[in-house]
Write an enzyme that holds these catalytic residues in place. Structure first.
Site, PDB file in Angstrom:
ATOM      1  N   LYS A 130       0.868  -1.189   0.000  1.00 53.52           N
ATOM      2  CA  LYS A 130       0.000   0.000   0.000  1.00 53.52           C
ATOM      3  C   LYS A 130       0.896   1.226   0.000  1.00 53.52           C
ATOM      4  O   LYS A 130       2.012   1.181   0.530  1.00 53.52           O
ATOM      5  CB  LYS A 130      -0.887   0.011   1.252  1.00 53.52           C
ATOM      6  CG  LYS A 130      -2.106   0.907   1.141  1.00 53.52           C
ATOM      7  CD  LYS A 130      -3.270   0.215   0.459  1.00 53.52           C
ATOM      8  CE  LYS A 130      -4.419   1.157   0.205  1.00 53.52           C
ATOM      9  NZ  LYS A 130      -5.634   0.457  -0.264  1.00 53.52           N
ATOM     10  N   ASP A 170      -6.969   4.437  -4.654  1.00 55.34           N
ATOM     11  CA  ASP A 170      -7.629   4.301  -3.352  1.00 55.34           C
ATOM     12  C   ASP A 170      -8.245   5.670  -3.069  1.00 55.34           C
ATOM     13  O   ASP A 170      -8.483   6.445  -4.010  1.00 55.34           O
ATOM     14  CB  ASP A 170      -6.611   3.877  -2.271  1.00 55.34           C
ATOM     15  CG  ASP A 170      -7.273   3.444  -0.956  1.00 55.34           C
ATOM     16  OD1 ASP A 170      -7.873   2.362  -0.916  1.00 55.34           O
ATOM     17  OD2 ASP A 170      -7.206   4.206   0.037  1.00 55.34           O
TER      18      ASP A 170
HETATM   19  P1  NDP Z   1     -12.925   7.835  -2.750  1.00 54.51           P
HETATM   20  O1  NDP Z   1     -11.854   8.825  -2.591  1.00 54.51           O
HETATM   21  O2  NDP Z   1     -13.533   7.625  -4.090  1.00 54.51           O
HETATM   22  O3  NDP Z   1     -14.120   8.152  -1.732  1.00 54.51           O
HETATM   23  C1  NDP Z   1     -13.908   8.202  -0.352  1.00 54.51           C
HETATM   24  C2  NDP Z   1     -15.196   8.613   0.334  1.00 54.51           C
HETATM   25  O4  NDP Z   1     -15.029   8.460   1.734  1.00 54.51           O
HETATM   26  C3  NDP Z   1     -15.564  10.070   0.087  1.00 54.51           C
HETATM   27  O5  NDP Z   1     -16.951  10.194   0.137  1.00 54.51           O
HETATM   28  C4  NDP Z   1     -14.892  10.747   1.286  1.00 54.51           C
HETATM   29  O6  NDP Z   1     -15.471  11.978   1.642  1.00 54.51           O
HETATM   30  C5  NDP Z   1     -15.115   9.735   2.372  1.00 54.51           C
HETATM   31  N1  NDP Z   1     -14.058   9.877   3.387  1.00 54.51           N
HETATM   32  C6  NDP Z   1     -12.714   9.792   3.199  1.00 54.51           C
HETATM   33  N2  NDP Z   1     -12.059  10.002   4.354  1.00 54.51           N
HETATM   34  C7  NDP Z   1     -13.024  10.249   5.273  1.00 54.51           C
HETATM   35  C8  NDP Z   1     -13.001  10.538   6.661  1.00 54.51           C
HETATM   36  N3  NDP Z   1     -11.828  10.628   7.323  1.00 54.51           N
HETATM   37  N4  NDP Z   1     -14.193  10.697   7.311  1.00 54.51           N
HETATM   38  C9  NDP Z   1     -15.364  10.595   6.639  1.00 54.51           C
HETATM   39  N5  NDP Z   1     -15.449  10.332   5.322  1.00 54.51           N
HETATM   40  C10 NDP Z   1     -14.296  10.155   4.662  1.00 54.51           C
HETATM   41  O7  NDP Z   1     -12.320   6.448  -2.172  1.00 54.51           O
HETATM   42  P2  NDP Z   1     -12.820   4.957  -2.430  1.00 54.51           P
HETATM   43  O8  NDP Z   1     -14.291   4.924  -2.591  1.00 54.51           O
HETATM   44  O9  NDP Z   1     -11.963   4.368  -3.485  1.00 54.51           O
HETATM   45  O10 NDP Z   1     -12.396   4.255  -1.055  1.00 54.51           O
HETATM   46  C11 NDP Z   1     -13.261   4.162   0.072  1.00 54.51           C
HETATM   47  C12 NDP Z   1     -12.809   3.041   0.988  1.00 54.51           C
HETATM   48  O11 NDP Z   1     -12.796   1.801   0.269  1.00 54.51           O
HETATM   49  C13 NDP Z   1     -11.395   3.178   1.557  1.00 54.51           C
HETATM   50  O12 NDP Z   1     -11.358   2.592   2.858  1.00 54.51           O
HETATM   51  C14 NDP Z   1     -10.566   2.334   0.611  1.00 54.51           C
HETATM   52  O13 NDP Z   1      -9.355   1.877   1.200  1.00 54.51           O
HETATM   53  C15 NDP Z   1     -11.525   1.184   0.367  1.00 54.51           C
HETATM   54  N6  NDP Z   1     -11.246   0.393  -0.827  1.00 54.51           N
HETATM   55  C16 NDP Z   1     -11.219   0.978  -2.066  1.00 54.51           C
HETATM   56  C17 NDP Z   1     -10.983   0.200  -3.183  1.00 54.51           C
HETATM   57  C18 NDP Z   1     -11.068   0.755  -4.557  1.00 54.51           C
HETATM   58  O14 NDP Z   1     -11.045  -0.049  -5.506  1.00 54.51           O
HETATM   59  N7  NDP Z   1     -11.206   2.042  -4.760  1.00 54.51           N
HETATM   60  C19 NDP Z   1     -10.651  -1.238  -3.062  1.00 54.51           C
HETATM   61  C20 NDP Z   1     -10.809  -1.768  -1.717  1.00 54.51           C
HETATM   62  C21 NDP Z   1     -11.057  -0.949  -0.661  1.00 54.51           C
HETATM   63  P3  NDP Z   1     -14.646  13.334   1.411  1.00 54.51           P
HETATM   64  O15 NDP Z   1     -14.787  13.610  -0.052  1.00 54.51           O
HETATM   65  O16 NDP Z   1     -15.318  14.329   2.272  1.00 54.51           O
HETATM   66  O17 NDP Z   1     -13.220  13.062   1.828  1.00 54.51           O
END
Ligand code: NDP
Length: 452
Positions: A130, A170
């Site tokens: 990562k 991510d």
């Molecule tokens: P994105 O950046 O597309 O979206 C993240 C979302 O989570 C946004 O709505 C963001 O809101 C919110 N968020 C981020 N940090 C925080 C926080 N500290 N508190 C509250 N809300 C938060 O990321 P992904 O959708 O790709 O990833 C989301 C999760 O899924 C992560 O845990 C990631 O590790 C996991 N994941 C992703 C994969 C992928 O293929 N993309 C694969 C496997 C797991 P804001 O815009 O306000 O920051």
């Protein structure tokens, strides 16, 4: 028994704490896995003697580097970048890159550790890694993002490679950022190889990679419900986040006949009692990916919905199904109790470690259907693995073929969890099943290599 001291679970966790001061997320992730693995290893001396868990909990290497870039006003900005290469016993390191101000070495070590088990669970030959930076992409211009990505890759390129380490996206890293990083890699090395996944379709990307994590999480949920003679159709779902994983999980729930009530971001959540339809999800995707707006804007567009600000989380909204899809530790013990009190029957994690240890213990004690992220969100990395295969063979599979492969892989992960997590009386501890199945594959490979 060899000469190694045979420590118990508490001794092991204490050692991890001592060796990793100031790294609470990493300690939490290791502790959660260790609770199950110590149980499993009880009568298996070979794993103790070879110190396998201790070795998996010590990354192969952590690379930390300076990332300098100039903002649009000409100010010089300095960020820190990392790549954690946790374990490559079963394949090249593989795992995403995160750009978010909350990124620390501890967060990336926890994610790389989890990724090692998740990747093993997919059945594909991928190790765990990562990376990321404490860079905050919010409010930055496209040129600033590009300059940052180029500077980040100018150091990262020497540590990665199609057979070495293959990063993906991510939080804060989507197709646009992968494009900037791939462009810089190609410019520096003059190699067009599958060194990153999540690429655009025109330059080596795979169909359904964007949708795979969210869709896969719902396929896993569907598998859990089917095993109990139930279905997503007609059920209400509460989802956190509004990024890649959340919007695609919502889309699949709607396609299967469920009703999605909430989405969120770091400022709060929206509650739409009428249900978030496909048309509304498309609007959210445009809001987030094109206009880079905030979820609060949803209520101006869709009447009947309410916004709950101040960083509020959606777990108080009554539902049948809960899918945390935003970030780590976004669902605590009290919120887990609230979900149960309101009748929630199943939780499938789209995010990594969204439920804190308290919450995990509460879901396990209540014996509900509870899927940990390392099992339920593995669809993304699985399709990344398929992207690597397509790149190596210089070919591409059709969408229907990939959809079928994703469904198969999620079913396979579900069945592996059943194999090791069945507790009798019809209850499956999916956390335990995922931890043991992932551990066993990596551990057996490590045993074959001797002491390295
Ligand atoms: P994105 O950046 O597309 O979206 C993240 C979302 O989570 C946004 O709505 C963001 O809101 C919110 N968020 C981020 N940090 C925080 C926080 N500290 N508190 C509250 N809300 C938060 O990321 P992904 O959708 O790709 O990833 C989301 C999760 O899924 C992560 O845990 C990631 O590790 C996991 N994941 C992703 C994969 C992928 O293929 N993309 C694969 C496997 C797991 P804001 O815009 O306000 O920051």
């Amino acid at each position: 028994m060899g000469v190694n001291e045979h420590v118990d679970l508490n001794g092991f966790v204490e050692g991890v704490k001592r060796r990793n001061p100031g790294q609470p997320e990493f300690v939490q992730a290791v502790q959660e896995v260790a609770e199950d693995i110590f149980d499993f290893m009880g009568d298996k001396v070979k794993y103790h003697e070879a110190q396998i868990l201790r070795r998996i909990a010590e990354p192969d290497r952590v690379v930390s580097f300076r990332v300098c870039w100039a903002d649009d006003k000409g100010n010089i900005r300095v960020q820190r970048g990392w790549r954690v290469q946790n374990n490559n016993a079963i394949g090249p390191y593989k795992g995403g890159i995160r750009f978010h101000p909350s990124v620390t070495e501890s967060v990336l070590k926890f994610l790389a550790f989890e990724q090692t088990f998740k990747n093993a669970l997919t059945g594909l030959p991928m190790g765990g890694g990562k990376g990321g930076s404490n860079f905050n992409p919010k409010g930055k211009s496209v040129n600033e993002i590009m300059r940052f990505c180029q500077s980040f890759m100018t150091e990262l390129y020497r540590h990665i490679g199609a057979d070495v380490d293959v990063p993906a996206g991510d939080i804060g890293v989507g197709g646009r950022e992968i494009g900037f990083m791939f462009g810089q890699y190609k410019r520096i090395t003059n190699h067009f190889t599958g060194v990153l996944t999540g690429k655009g379709l025109e330059w080596g990307g795979s169909l359904i990679r964007t949708e795979a994590t969210g869709y896969g999480a719902v396929y896993f949920l569907q598998n859990m419900l089917t095993a109990k003679g139930m279905d997503v159709a007609g059920k209400t779902a509460v989802i956190s986040g509004s990024g890649n994983v959340a919007t695609h999980a919502a889309e699949k729930i709607v396609q299967l006949g469920g009703k999605v009530l909430t989405l969120s971001d770091s400022e709060g959540f929206i509650h739409d009692p009428d249900g978030i339809s496909q048309e509304k999800i498309d609007w959210v995707k445009e809001l987030k990916n094109v206009r880079r707006g905030r979820i609060s804007e949803y209520v101006n567009e869709f009447k009947g919905a309410s916004f709950h600000g101040g960083g509020a989380r959606p777990w108080g909204v009554a539902c049948d199904l809960a899918l945390p899809c935003a970030t780590q530790n976004e669902l605590n013990g009290e919120e887990a109790r609230t979900l149960l009190k309101n009748g929630c029957i199943a939780v499938a994690e789209g995010a990594n470690m969204p439920t804190d240890l308290d919450g995990v213990h509460i879901f396990k004690a209540a014996k509900i259907l509870y899927a940990p992220g390392k099992a339920s969100n593995a669809g993304g990395v699985a399709v990344s693995g398929l992207e690597m295969s397509q790149n190596s063979a210089r070919m591409s599979w059709k969408e229907e073929e990939l959809q079928e492969m994703l469904r198969d892989i999620m079913r396979g992960i579900h069945d592996r969890c059943l194999e090791y997590g069945g507790q009798g009386g019809g209850y499956t501890d999916y956390v335990k099943g995922a931890n043991i199945a992932g551990f066993k594959k990596v551990a057996d490979a490590m045993l074959a290599f001797g002491v390295v």
